[in-house]
Design an enzyme around this catalytic site. Structure first.
Site, PDB file in Angstrom:
ATOM      1  N   ASP A 163       9.116 -27.186  14.769  1.00 60.76           N
ATOM      2  CA  ASP A 163       8.349 -28.108  15.139  1.00 60.76           C
ATOM      3  C   ASP A 163       8.708 -29.447  15.354  1.00 60.76           C
ATOM      4  O   ASP A 163       9.923 -29.622  15.941  1.00 60.76           O
ATOM      5  CB  ASP A 163       7.165 -28.140  14.030  1.00 60.76           C
ATOM      6  CG  ASP A 163       5.701 -28.308  14.609  1.00 60.76           C
ATOM      7  OD1 ASP A 163       5.424 -29.154  15.000  1.00 60.76           O
ATOM      8  OD2 ASP A 163       5.112 -27.221  14.326  1.00 60.76           O
ATOM      9  N   HIS A 391       2.657 -33.451  13.538  1.00 63.13           N
ATOM     10  CA  HIS A 391       2.299 -31.845  13.652  1.00 63.13           C
ATOM     11  C   HIS A 391       3.133 -30.987  12.856  1.00 63.13           C
ATOM     12  O   HIS A 391       2.699 -29.988  11.929  1.00 63.13           O
ATOM     13  CB  HIS A 391       2.429 -31.476  15.119  1.00 63.13           C
ATOM     14  CG  HIS A 391       1.895 -30.161  15.511  1.00 63.13           C
ATOM     15  ND1 HIS A 391       2.834 -29.134  15.177  1.00 63.13           N
ATOM     16  CD2 HIS A 391       0.808 -29.667  16.009  1.00 63.13           C
ATOM     17  CE1 HIS A 391       2.152 -28.061  15.682  1.00 63.13           C
ATOM     18  NE2 HIS A 391       0.715 -28.290  16.316  1.00 63.13           N
ATOM     19  N   SER A 581      -1.764 -23.618  16.195  1.00 63.67           N
ATOM     20  CA  SER A 581      -0.811 -24.195  15.352  1.00 63.67           C
ATOM     21  C   SER A 581      -1.116 -24.145  13.811  1.00 63.67           C
ATOM     22  O   SER A 581      -0.101 -24.335  13.106  1.00 63.67           O
ATOM     23  CB  SER A 581      -0.398 -25.804  15.904  1.00 63.67           C
ATOM     24  OG  SER A 581      -0.199 -25.645  17.136  1.00 63.67           O
TER      25      SER A 581
END
Length: 1467
Positions: A163, A391, A581
């Site tokens: 990520d 994220h 996600s």
């Protein structure tokens, strides 16, 4: 407990209270039929709670339904680990409530009876928040699983997070459940964004000082020196820009904080002071500024420029990047990194940090950014690990967060984390091939070394143009199939249309677990604060199956939203994010739970057995879109039971490879026109063991399974049985869609082991068939309407229609209106998604996605582009969170105009007239427009070099070295422009590319990084200033021979034109040739209309200022008159230019830059460090020569004699005269090439033979400046002279000698310049330039002569003025020389403006003599516009230091560090 009385009321039962599943009830009562409940206390006792509770009395039963707020699944309530209080009330009188509240107060209330009763009378209060739904776990059975198996909490399992980076300091990610063991055990930046080149070694002096790459002196204390274990006691130095280690929003916060702390106060004070001076000056000198005497005017200009300087730095502050010196040396405990965050060289206060793998240290650079480091290649590369977005931390928190409250834990709170940053901060946060391959390589290394990565979560991805091949996909399969890692990937957020699954999971083999996003009622309440809850469903935007090749991309769905931890730099503890996600890490955490339990029970497993278990046990949601949920909602409990029940199954350690047809597809997908006959497919089935090449041959030999093949639909036929051993078997599958109605139809062939049917299918062959609606050809205008006319939409209702787009249709118009009566201004929120799949192209190529409001008062209309002959999916969905029922009426109208002749949209200028044959779909108004907006330059590589990459980071186990082909391109930008760069053979290819990386970096002439691009950079433009640039393209692969094949790959630079070029249309060929009557518009009624386009005239191309070597112009061709159609029906058009005339160039690699030698020689000859020129043709000089720094002026013409014409053959000249002049010119050209003694000799010879040849004086001045004087601007020169010989210590004699030589050189320059000035009649020049018109026959020749005399005079005046100013600095009597300098300055400005390139250097020295720092700033900025050089920035810093603006000086120093790196940035 309560007991019912005969009257129908309830009284409190006196029997002692019982605790039913943790429920304690208090104070029940019914008054006049109203049941009142003062308080129910719910305590979670680690027991399952059910939604419907019964409070049992001896004579009667009361059924109490708790509020749905407390439940995370329809059959279960979860109140958290802490005591929770639920208040339920009903209307009653104040008196009755007062009694109830009094009874309640006696128990445990500490509030007043009146406040309590008022609160109860007005609302129901829930005193506990439904925290269990913030990071949802109950929906998938995680809570029940952990309650049943508390030790299977992820221990002994490691999850790799591919990520944007994970923050080890984020809440819940610090430690495992024991509170001691570090959770994030490894942390890597695989992108290269954080890499620092540390190859340079330096040895500290006796005081521990070293020179950093920033130019600062860095001091190491004795403590640090003693830690260094390097045998030679050297340290490595590097420089790192920290701007791309954090997201842009965080970077803006950092800059804003620094600005507030260090900038605003002094800058506002400085601005106010300058404004005050301006007001004072204007009050003392009233009137118009233009009428002021020149000496007053320059004072006013100076003040204005000071203010301009302050304002300009205020504007650019946010764009200034910070770079820090980095030091690295080995210690007994590994490498130690020191980062000088003080920017002053004070390493005692600098940031010290060890390798993360050894120390698990993270350090804060500032209040926002924390970093860790790794070291590679024996110290040559320092890897600084930041985060390009929040994220990754959010994802890791969902998978494995460990909090003090179990409610907000991640799914597997005791699992370890390995952070792999694949997002590259130089590209925003996009992943690259380099980062993906390095991350996978690291996973392989860790698995090989015994530190097994059990699960990978990748909530990243793009859409590929095809999925049956690609370098990165092959390596993903290797990670799963060889190393046994379970890989979980988000399916994507690109629904609700079909075939929108991203890559991954859509790669060549179905080896990954793809996850869709689900939202539960409890999530709606706790996360989204919705006013009411809706039934659980998938999010509207979650990507849908099938894959383009027919495979299944979504394995299961899981909760796709969470309020979870984020990095510290966000200044927030947690944040709501949603998407697949968030669903993927939920499944990754669930897989970690399964593996944790299997390991502890010593049960053998594989990625295949786990994926099959998840699919076989998922809860199929009958009311949810089947294309979004895969096999259904994840069920962890059942999956674990499945794995343990079938732990001895012979297929646990193998997969079944399913390949359809010659394209090796993963499934069957029919979506090409109307299906009117059956289709037969050959499907190959092959069992493949985990790490097949090293699997035990006996297991392969003994493997056999007998399968029953079941087709789920009657229109799919295949054999019923298959005996399968190790090896490939082929089966025939017939798909007969002839009886299917328009729409999408799916089926699946499932293979069951006849020995254990209850285990579920071993493999599946997914089948999707689309039958389109075909519009009646008799219709005047093709219109599609649903059969039911109106369609009912509930939240998340999806209506899909598949229409075969009529041939020649180029755009469609969708009209929508809500038909519900009395809706008024109330509107529905609808998601419109249209998509057409084109061969070998992703779903993004021809689609429209919009969220639109649709009401009943007005019809909503939207248009989008379509392609004739292809099936269009029209997908309309009511947004998942949009309440209420809506009845929607919609229709789709197709329209079209296009040219159908071959190569209609490519025009070759060399071919002359271009023809267009235009046809309409039915009836349209034609109004063509062709606008060319971009100029395309093809760049050819000037260098291509193949070399091996890092021996530690870029070697795939075992021993597979990755190589790079580094291609170099040169780009010249003649004037500021917006430019897009891309490599055509690599563009839009990432996962499907044969090569694993195609990153390019654009550097300016000083090697500063300007822009970075990768696979998807084609549509991104960068603003470039005038200058020369270098593009470096890196392509990687482990096979050298493949890299050699792309050594001649071109790059393309696409310039945005300042003015659009529009081409005219003609209906008549002859009219097109002569530029006659133009075609504007006309109706089209079926017949073909022919139009012609003439080539662009050379005059227009010249005026367009196209970049050099431009090969093509591009833009759009539009046909319809309809405004809506003109916005979308755009046809890309290319205009191929005639080949450029051949010109002399250096090596063909300049890509449009002027050939060497085409400009004046002297400027090109004098280099920035003052070295001797290599080549200089005749002529004098150029002002912009950055090396001379003293106003060297370049002329391209031959030298002239005072009052004479240029030296060229004339009538009456003899051959001897020509020879003499040619010899003179040759000698002059060598004055600046030779050593001082030889230059002086040549000069004397020329002057002896040609005493009136003034050019020789100027060339000797240039020679003196080049060889005897340093290139220094005023303040730099003055500061260098400040240390007097008496203070210079041992070097005083040497300094005196240098100053003596300098004084002699300057005095010689003054004398040489005076000769030119004395021999030039300035009055005659002024008289000539005062003429308005010169009517003499030889006016042009006279003008040439006078221009050359003027340029010589300006140069001589400037040289003398600069030399006098320098002598004044040496003598420390600048004020005494101001009058002489003014005299020269006033002479110069009679001929040119002070900022003219011929005089700007002298103007700078003149401003210095007057201490006019604002004017100095303006001059230096002008020089920077011509060429960015370090000495210019140093002068700006000195100017601000002289003004007392230390805050600006510090910023300029920071700019210099970034703008002038010592080497190109690492990839």
């Amino acid at each position: 407990m309560l007991r019912r009385k005969a009257c129908g009321a309830y009284e409190k039962y006196q029997k002692p209270r019982r605790n039913l599943s943790g429920i304690q009830a208090h104070s029940w009562r019914q008054v006049r039929g109203v049941i009142m409940l003062n308080k129910i206390r719910l305590v979670h006792n680690q027991q399952r709670l059910y939604k419907n509770f019964r409070l049992l009395g001896q004579r009667a039963t009361i059924k109490l339904t708790l509020p749905i707020v407390t439940f995370c699944r329809p059959y279960m309530a979860y109140m958290g680990t802490d005591r929770s209080v639920v208040m339920i009330t009903a209307p009653a009188s104040r008196k009755e409530f007062a009694k109830c509240s009094e009874r309640s107060n006696n128990n445990e209330s500490h509030k007043s009876a009146e406040n309590r009763s008022m609160s109860m009378a007005t609302s129901g209060i829930v005193e506990s928040f439904p925290t269990g739904a913030l990071v949802p776990k109950a929906e998938t059975g995680v809570l029940n699983f952990l309650q049943k198996y508390p030790d299977y909490d992820g221990r002994d399992v490691t999850i790799a997070i591919f990520d944007s980076g994970v923050d080890p300091r984020a809440t819940g990610l610090e430690t495992l459940c024991d509170g001691k063991t570090v959770k994030v055990i490894e942390r890597y930046d695989c992108s290269g964004c954080g890499d620092v080149d540390m190859k340079k070694k330096v040895t500290p002096d006796e005081n521990g000082n070293v020179k950093g790459l920033s130019g600062n002196t860095l001091k190491l204390s004795q403590e640090l020196l003693s830690l260094n274990t390097d045998p030679e006691k050297t340290v490595r130095v590097g420089l790192k820009s920290f701007s791309d280690l954090v997201p842009s929003k965080v970077r803006n916060n950092i800059v804003a904080q620094a600005k507030l702390k260090n900038w605003d106060k002094p800058h506002k004070t400085a601005t106010a002071n300058v404004n005050r001076k301006i007001v004072d000056f204007e009050s003392q000198n009233p009137g118009e500024a233009s009428k002021l005497p020149w000496d007053k005017k320059i004072v006013k200009e100076n003040l204005d420029f000071e203010l301009e300087m302050l304002n300009s730095y205020e504007k650019m502050y946010g764009d200034i990047k910070t770079s820090y010196d980095c030091l690295l040396f080995p210690t007994a405990n590994g490498w130690l990194t020191i980062i000088d965050t003080t920017e002053k060289g004070d390493l005692e206060q600098a940031l010290r940090i060890g390798e993360y793998s050894l120390t698990h240290e993270t350090r804060n650079v500032d209040d926002f950014l924390s970093i860790s480091v790794n070291v590679h290649d024996e110290g040559n590369v320092l890897e600084v690990v930041g985060m390009c977005s929040p994220h990754g931390t959010h994802v890791a928190s969902i998978a494995s967060g460990n909090h003090s409250s179990r409610d907000v834990d991640g799914v597997a709170p005791n699992a370890k984390i390995v952070s792999m940053s694949i997002g590259d901060g130089r590209l925003g946060s996009m992943e690259t091939g380099t980062s993906l391959v390095r991350a996978m390589t690291k996973v392989m290394e860790l698995c090989r070394d015994g530190r097994t990565i059990d699960v990978i979560n990748m909530s990243y991805g793009e859409h590929a143009n095809w999925s049956n091949s690609g370098r990165i996909g092959e390596l993903m399969n290797e990670v799963v199939n060889k190393y046994g890692v379970v890989w979980v990937a988000s399916a994507g957020n690109h629904g609700p249309a079909l075939c929108t699954v991203g890559t991954p999971p859509d790669i060549s083999q179905p080896s990954l677990i793809g996850v869709g996003a689900y939202v539960s009622p409890q999530m709606m309440e706790a996360e989204y604060a919705m006013r009411e809850k809706l039934p659980g469903n998938v999010y509207t935007w979650t990507s849908r199956d099938p894959c383009i090749d027919g495979g299944q991309g979504v394995t299961v769905c899981a909760p796709g939203g969470a309020i979870a931890s984020v990095p510290q730099f966000t200044m927030a503890k947690s944040q709501l994010m949603n998407g697949t996600s968030m669903a993927a890490p939920h499944v990754a955490g669930a897989v970690a739970l399964l593996i944790s339990g299997l390991k502890q029970q010593n049960i053998e497993y594989s990625p295949y057995s786990i994926k099959r278990a998840l699919g076989a046990t998922a809860t199929k949601l009958g009311y949810v879109d089947p294309f979004a949920q895969g096999h259904g909602l994840l069920n962890v409990e059942k999956a674990f039971d499945h794995l343990t029940e079938h732990k001895q199954s012979k297929d646990n350690m193998l997969r079944f490879s399913v390949r359809v047809g010659n394209n090796q597809a993963k499934g069957i997908h029919l979506r090409q026109g109307v299906q009117r006959k059956f289709v037969d497919y050959n499907v190959n089935i092959e069992p493949v063991f985990l790490n097949d090449k090293e699997a035990d041959p006996k297991e392969k030999f003994n493997f056999n399974v007998r399968l029953n093949l079941i087709a789920s639909q009657t229109w799919v036929q295949c054999g019923a049985f298959l005996d399968l051993s190790y090896g490939t078997r082929s089966i025939a599958v017939r798909v007969d869609p002839t009886g299917l109605q328009p729409g999408v139809h799916s089926a699946v062939i499932q293979a069951f082991d006849t020995d254990c049917v209850q285990k579920g299918s071993l493999f599946e062959i997914p089948i999707t068939v689309v039958q389109p609606h075909v519009l009646e050809s008799e219709q005047n205008t093709p219109i599609f309407e649903p059969a039911s006319k109106t369609v009912e939409f509930q939240p998340n209702t999806i209506q899909r229609d598949f229409i075969l787009v009529p041939e020649r249709a180029t755009w469609a118009e969708l009209r929508m209106r809500v038909t519900d009566p009395n809706r008024g201004k109330d509107v529905g929120k609808f998601f419109v998604h249209t998509n057409q799949l084109l061969p070998k192209q992703s779903c993004l190529k021809l689609e429209t996605m919009k969220i639109v409001p649709v009401g009943s008062e007005h019809e909503f209309t939207t248009v989008f582009k379509v392609k004739g002959g292809k099936i269009l999916e029209l997908c309309i969905a009511k947004y998942w969170s949009n309440f209420g029922q809506s009845h929607l009426k919609y229709s789709l109208v197709f329209r079209g105009l296009e040219a159908h002749n071959p190569n209609a949209y490519v025009m070759h200028a060399a071919s002359g007239i271009h023809k267009l044959e235009i046809e309409a779909l039915v009836s349209e108004d034609l109004q063509p427009q062709l606008q060319l907006k971009n100029a395309v330059v093809v760049l050819k590589p000037s260098e291509a070099k193949i070399s091996p990459l890092s021996a530690t980071r870029d070697v795939i186990p075992d021993g597979r070295q990755v190589y790079q082909n580094l291609l170099v391109y040169n780009l010249n930008v003649a004037k500021p422009a917006e430019v897009s760069l891309y490599a055509p053979i690599f563009t839009d290819l990432l996962y499907e590319s044969e090569f694993e990386s195609q990153m390019w970096m654009l550097h300016d002439a000083n090697k500063a990084l300007v822009a970075t691009g990768d696979a998807h950079s084609r549509n991104f433009y960068t603003k470039l200033d005038k200058g020369d640039y270098t593009i470096r393209l890196q392509v990687r692969h482990e096979k050298r021979d493949l890299l050699e094949k792309i050594s001649e790959a071109n790059m393309v630079a696409s310039y945005k034109l300042a003015n659009v070029l529009s081409l005219d249309f003609h209906e008549n060929y002859n009219q097109c040739i002569v530029g006659g009557r133009k075609f504007v518009s006309a109706p089209m009624r079926g017949a073909t209309r022919v139009l012609y386009i003439a080539p662009i005239a050379q005059e227009r191309l010249t005026k367009a200022n196209l970049p050099a070597q431009c090969s093509c112009l591009s833009g759009n061709l539009i046909f319809p008159q309809d405004e809506a159609g003109r916005r979308v029906a755009l046809h890309p058009f290319h205009y191929i230019l005639n080949p450029a005339e051949k010109k002399t160039s250096t090596n063909g690699a300049s890509n449009g830059s002027p050939p060497a030698g085409s400009t004046a020689a002297a400027a090109a000859a004098v280099t920035a460090n003052g070295t001797k020129p290599k080549a200089t043709p005749q002529a004098a000089t150029s002002v912009a020569n950055p090396a001379a720094g003293d106003g060297v002026t370049v002329q391209n013409d031959a030298p002239v004699e005072s009052g004479a014409c240029p030296a060229s053959p004339k009538k009456g000249k003899t051959n001897a005269d020509d020879y003499a002049e040619s010899l003179r010119d040759f000698q002059c050209s060598h004055i600046v090439k030779c050593e001082p003694e030889m230059a002086e000799k040549i000069y004397n010879e020329v002057i002896g033979a040609h005493p009136k040849h003034l050019q020789a004086h100027l060339l000797l001045i240039q020679s003196i400046e080049t060889t005897q004087l340093k290139s220094q601007l005023p303040l730099t020169f003055a500061n260098a002279q400040k240390s007097s010989p008496e203070e210079a210590g041992e070097g005083s004699d040497k300094q005196k000698e240098e100053q003596k030589k300098m004084r002699g050189a300057l005095e010689r320059i003054v004398k040489l310049a005076e000769k030119v000035i004395q021999e030039t009649d300035s009055e005659a020049l002024l008289s000539y330039y005062g003429l308005k018109n010169d009517t003499r026959p030889d006016a042009a020749k006279i003008k040439t002569t006078m221009d050359k005399q003027k340029n010589n005079l300006i140069e001589a005046l400037s040289k003398k003025g600069i030399a006098l100013a320098k002598l004044a600095v040496l003598d420390d009597n600048v004020k005494d020389r101001v009058a002489d300098i003014n005299d020269l300055y006033t002479e110069v400005i009679k001929f040119v403006d002070a900022t003219d390139s011929k005089a700007i250097q002298f103007a700078l020295w003149h401003a210095y003599a007057h201490a006019h720092y604002g004017r100095m700033y303006k001059c230096v900025v002008k020089l920077i516009e011509e060429k960015r050089a370090r000495e210019h920035f140093e002068e700006l810093a000195a100017i601000n230091a002289a003004l007392g603006h230390e805050h600006i000086r510090a910023v300029i120093n920071r700019m210099m560090i970034t703008a002038f790196p010592s080497s190109f940035r690492l990839f």
